[in-house]
Design a protein around this motif. Sequence first.
Motif, PDB file in Angstrom:
ATOM      1  N   LYS A 252       0.834  -1.202   0.000  1.00  0.00           N
ATOM      2  CA  LYS A 252       0.000   0.000   0.000  1.00  0.00           C
ATOM      3  C   LYS A 252       0.872   1.258   0.000  1.00  0.00           C
ATOM      4  CE  LYS A 252      -3.622  -2.577   0.091  1.00  0.00           C
ATOM      5  NZ  LYS A 252      -2.925  -3.840  -0.205  1.00  0.00           N
ATOM      6  N   VAL A 253       0.548   2.164  -0.910  1.00  0.00           N
ATOM      7  CA  VAL A 253       1.288   3.423  -1.001  1.00  0.00           C
ATOM      8  C   VAL A 253       0.387   4.631  -0.758  1.00  0.00           C
ATOM      9  CG1 VAL A 253       3.021   2.465  -2.557  1.00  0.00           C
ATOM     10  CG2 VAL A 253       0.972   3.528  -3.523  1.00  0.00           C
ATOM     11  N   GLN A 254      -0.931   4.406  -0.635  1.00  0.00           N
ATOM     12  CA  GLN A 254      -1.856   5.511  -0.397  1.00  0.00           C
ATOM     13  C   GLN A 254      -3.080   4.978   0.338  1.00  0.00           C
ATOM     14  OE1 GLN A 254      -1.684   9.000  -1.207  1.00  0.00           O
ATOM     15  NE2 GLN A 254      -3.409   8.928   0.204  1.00  0.00           N
ATOM     16  N   PHE A 255      -3.332   5.492   1.555  1.00  0.00           N
ATOM     17  CA  PHE A 255      -4.489   5.055   2.324  1.00  0.00           C
ATOM     18  C   PHE A 255      -5.775   5.437   1.600  1.00  0.00           C
ATOM     19  CE2 PHE A 255      -7.731   5.801   5.612  1.00  0.00           C
ATOM     20  CZ  PHE A 255      -7.765   4.532   6.185  1.00  0.00           C
ATOM     21  N   GLY A 256      -6.653   4.426   1.340  1.00  0.00           N
ATOM     22  CA  GLY A 256      -7.901   4.689   0.638  1.00  0.00           C
ATOM     23  C   GLY A 256      -7.699   5.227  -0.756  1.00  0.00           C
ATOM     24  N   GLY A 257      -6.609   4.837  -1.404  1.00  0.00           N
ATOM     25  CA  GLY A 257      -6.257   5.406  -2.699  1.00  0.00           C
ATOM     26  C   GLY A 257      -6.963   4.756  -3.873  1.00  0.00           C
ATOM     27  N   ALA A 258      -6.283   4.744  -5.019  1.00  0.00           N
ATOM     28  CA  ALA A 258      -6.864   4.260  -6.272  1.00  0.00           C
ATOM     29  C   ALA A 258      -7.214   2.777  -6.164  1.00  0.00           C
ATOM     30  CB  ALA A 258      -5.881   4.483  -7.420  1.00  0.00           C
ATOM     31  N   ARG A 265      -7.654  -0.955  -2.276  1.00  0.00           N
ATOM     32  CA  ARG A 265      -7.300   0.393  -2.711  1.00  0.00           C
ATOM     33  C   ARG A 265      -5.900   0.780  -2.225  1.00  0.00           C
ATOM     34  NH1 ARG A 265     -11.012   3.605  -4.991  1.00  0.00           N
ATOM     35  NH2 ARG A 265     -13.163   2.808  -5.077  1.00  0.00           N
ATOM     36  N   GLY A 266      -5.252   1.628  -3.021  1.00  0.00           N
ATOM     37  CA  GLY A 266      -3.972   2.182  -2.622  1.00  0.00           C
ATOM     38  C   GLY A 266      -2.776   1.305  -2.902  1.00  0.00           C
ATOM     39  N   CYS A 267      -2.944   0.203  -3.664  1.00  0.00           N
ATOM     40  CA  CYS A 267      -1.809  -0.669  -3.983  1.00  0.00           C
ATOM     41  C   CYS A 267      -0.838   0.042  -4.931  1.00  0.00           C
ATOM     42  CB  CYS A 267      -2.289  -1.959  -4.641  1.00  0.00           C
ATOM     43  SG  CYS A 267      -3.330  -3.008  -3.617  1.00  0.00           S
ATOM     44  N   TYR A 271      -1.056   2.478  -9.258  1.00  0.00           N
ATOM     45  CA  TYR A 271      -0.459   3.733  -9.714  1.00  0.00           C
ATOM     46  C   TYR A 271       0.593   3.525 -10.801  1.00  0.00           C
ATOM     47  CZ  TYR A 271      -2.753   5.716  -5.645  1.00  0.00           C
ATOM     48  OH  TYR A 271      -3.701   6.103  -4.736  1.00  0.00           O
ATOM     49  N   VAL A 272       1.248   2.361 -10.802  1.00  0.00           N
ATOM     50  CA  VAL A 272       2.364   2.185 -11.737  1.00  0.00           C
ATOM     51  C   VAL A 272       2.152   1.032 -12.710  1.00  0.00           C
ATOM     52  CG1 VAL A 272       3.935   3.157 -10.030  1.00  0.00           C
ATOM     53  CG2 VAL A 272       3.773   0.682 -10.255  1.00  0.00           C
ATOM     54  N   GLY A 273       1.131   0.181 -12.497  1.00  0.00           N
ATOM     55  CA  GLY A 273       0.827  -0.864 -13.464  1.00  0.00           C
ATOM     56  C   GLY A 273       0.334  -0.263 -14.766  1.00  0.00           C
ATOM     57  N   ASP A 274       0.473  -1.013 -15.855  1.00  0.00           N
ATOM     58  CA  ASP A 274       0.078  -0.484 -17.157  1.00  0.00           C
ATOM     59  C   ASP A 274      -1.380  -0.040 -17.175  1.00  0.00           C
ATOM     60  OD1 ASP A 274       2.627  -1.085 -17.930  1.00  0.00           O
ATOM     61  OD2 ASP A 274       2.085  -2.633 -19.391  1.00  0.00           O
ATOM     62  N   TYR A 275      -2.267  -0.876 -16.610  1.00  0.00           N
ATOM     63  CA  TYR A 275      -3.694  -0.535 -16.654  1.00  0.00           C
ATOM     64  C   TYR A 275      -3.981   0.751 -15.883  1.00  0.00           C
ATOM     65  CZ  TYR A 275      -4.313  -2.211 -11.832  1.00  0.00           C
ATOM     66  OH  TYR A 275      -4.229  -2.379 -10.468  1.00  0.00           O
ATOM     67  N   LEU A 318       7.296   4.525  -7.966  1.00  0.00           N
ATOM     68  CA  LEU A 318       8.027   3.258  -8.061  1.00  0.00           C
ATOM     69  C   LEU A 318       9.437   3.397  -7.511  1.00  0.00           C
ATOM     70  CD1 LEU A 318       8.114   0.328  -8.945  1.00  0.00           C
ATOM     71  CD2 LEU A 318       8.703   1.098 -11.258  1.00  0.00           C
ATOM     72  N   GLY A 319      10.087   4.535  -7.757  1.00  0.00           N
ATOM     73  CA  GLY A 319      11.431   4.741  -7.222  1.00  0.00           C
ATOM     74  C   GLY A 319      11.453   4.725  -5.704  1.00  0.00           C
ATOM     75  N   VAL A 320      10.466   5.369  -5.072  1.00  0.00           N
ATOM     76  CA  VAL A 320      10.380   5.358  -3.611  1.00  0.00           C
ATOM     77  C   VAL A 320      10.106   3.943  -3.101  1.00  0.00           C
ATOM     78  CG1 VAL A 320       9.064   6.190  -1.626  1.00  0.00           C
ATOM     79  CG2 VAL A 320       9.678   7.771  -3.456  1.00  0.00           C
ATOM     80  N   ALA A 321       9.221   3.220  -3.793  1.00  0.00           N
ATOM     81  CA  ALA A 321       8.918   1.844  -3.387  1.00  0.00           C
ATOM     82  C   ALA A 321      10.158   0.958  -3.494  1.00  0.00           C
ATOM     83  CB  ALA A 321       7.785   1.289  -4.251  1.00  0.00           C
ATOM     84  N   LEU A 322      10.959   1.152  -4.544  1.00  0.00           N
ATOM     85  CA  LEU A 322      12.196   0.383  -4.683  1.00  0.00           C
ATOM     86  C   LEU A 322      13.194   0.738  -3.577  1.00  0.00           C
ATOM     87  CD1 LEU A 322      12.707   0.506  -8.554  1.00  0.00           C
ATOM     88  CD2 LEU A 322      12.106  -1.491  -7.188  1.00  0.00           C
TER      89      LEU A 322
END
Length: 405
Positions: A252-258, A265-267, A271-275, A318-322
């Motif tokens: 999770k990168v955003q609480f209650g996100g996309a 939500r918030g995975c 945010y960075v997957g193609d879809y 993605l850079g922050v997640a890495l």
Amino acid sequence: MTTEFAPPGPLDARDATRLRVLQCIRSAGAISRTDIAQALDSSPATVTSACVALLEAGLIREEQRPPSENVQRGRPRVMLQINGDALAVAGMKVARDAILVMIADFKGDEIGTYVSPLAQSRMSPDQLVQEVRRALDAACAALDMSPDQIAGLSLGMPGFVNGESSFMHWSSSVTERNVNFAPLFRRDLPCPTFLDNDANLVAKAEHLFGAGKGLRNFLVVTIEHGVGMGIVLNGELYRGERGCGAEFGHMKVQFGGALCQCGQRGCLEAYVGDYAMVRDAFTGRQVDAAKTIQDILDAARGGDTLAQEVLDRASQILGVALANLVNLFDPEHIVLARSRPPFDHPYSETLLNALRQNTVQVDAPLPEITVRNLNEMMWAKGATAHGIEMVTLLKLRGEGAEDAA
């Protein structure tokens, strides 16, 4: 038709040693027992015992070589090599529009490849197994082989998969949840068949044939329709207690996100997957909307502000997640991989800058990063590598001998 075999299950100490010896031989090409013991920091007796089992199973062979130039006398050196003719294995990757097939010998050398188109990206478990059988038969026919020559088949798909039992908790390729594929494989397929997460199998391919060859600790992150990760720790693939570990895309990168395709939500991949990127670039547009990642890249190069924002945001997230992965695992190496379209340089540089800025600073270099544009068949090659390992265990245990002959 029902074939009688079962997945090898968890490794015991003897299995692990034999696989380590086999991997050492595979990495070296040709190596003596003494050199194996030194490379693995193991006793000569342990190595000899493992080699006897591998020789009796027909998986390796001996080759005598004359003493080196510096040694005028002595017995010829006995070198061990992989026996590529021992068996053939099929590896498959379930993609959104096709099943990618690779058939390889026991060395991992490619015999041939085949692409079996899919009419739909999601299907029932029974439909999927039938498509796998159709792909296997078509690939063998194209390569002038019989399916009976295939000692094992390894299948990679996205989602939460237990690779030790072929149990699938969830996949974007299957319409149902919590499916045990093992009995379906036994019912409809002609050889031992193994299921695993596709990113795990790319990690397996990198470990045996690519950037992870000879490394003990490294990570592979795949960026496609979704986001996957394979973890190799202490030379072994890490799957987690339920086989659902390494789900980097669902961090999770955003609480209650996309909204993510997994239903939460918030995975990260929301945010960075193609879809997700196509969805964000399409928002509010009625004409000339981006339909693919390539369209977004082309629009960004053409100065489209929204496309640039979508790419910049995804690259930074993605850079922050890495960076979090580096802080958590401190790996030797990270492979960042995608098939198509290739990584675009400005945005991969944005990603790498975010990684560097958010990694805990110590007086040591960051792990090496390989940004790889995968040949699509690398996924199937990873499945082949996994199949080789699983069939090896069956052969060493004397199980499925008829199927793997």
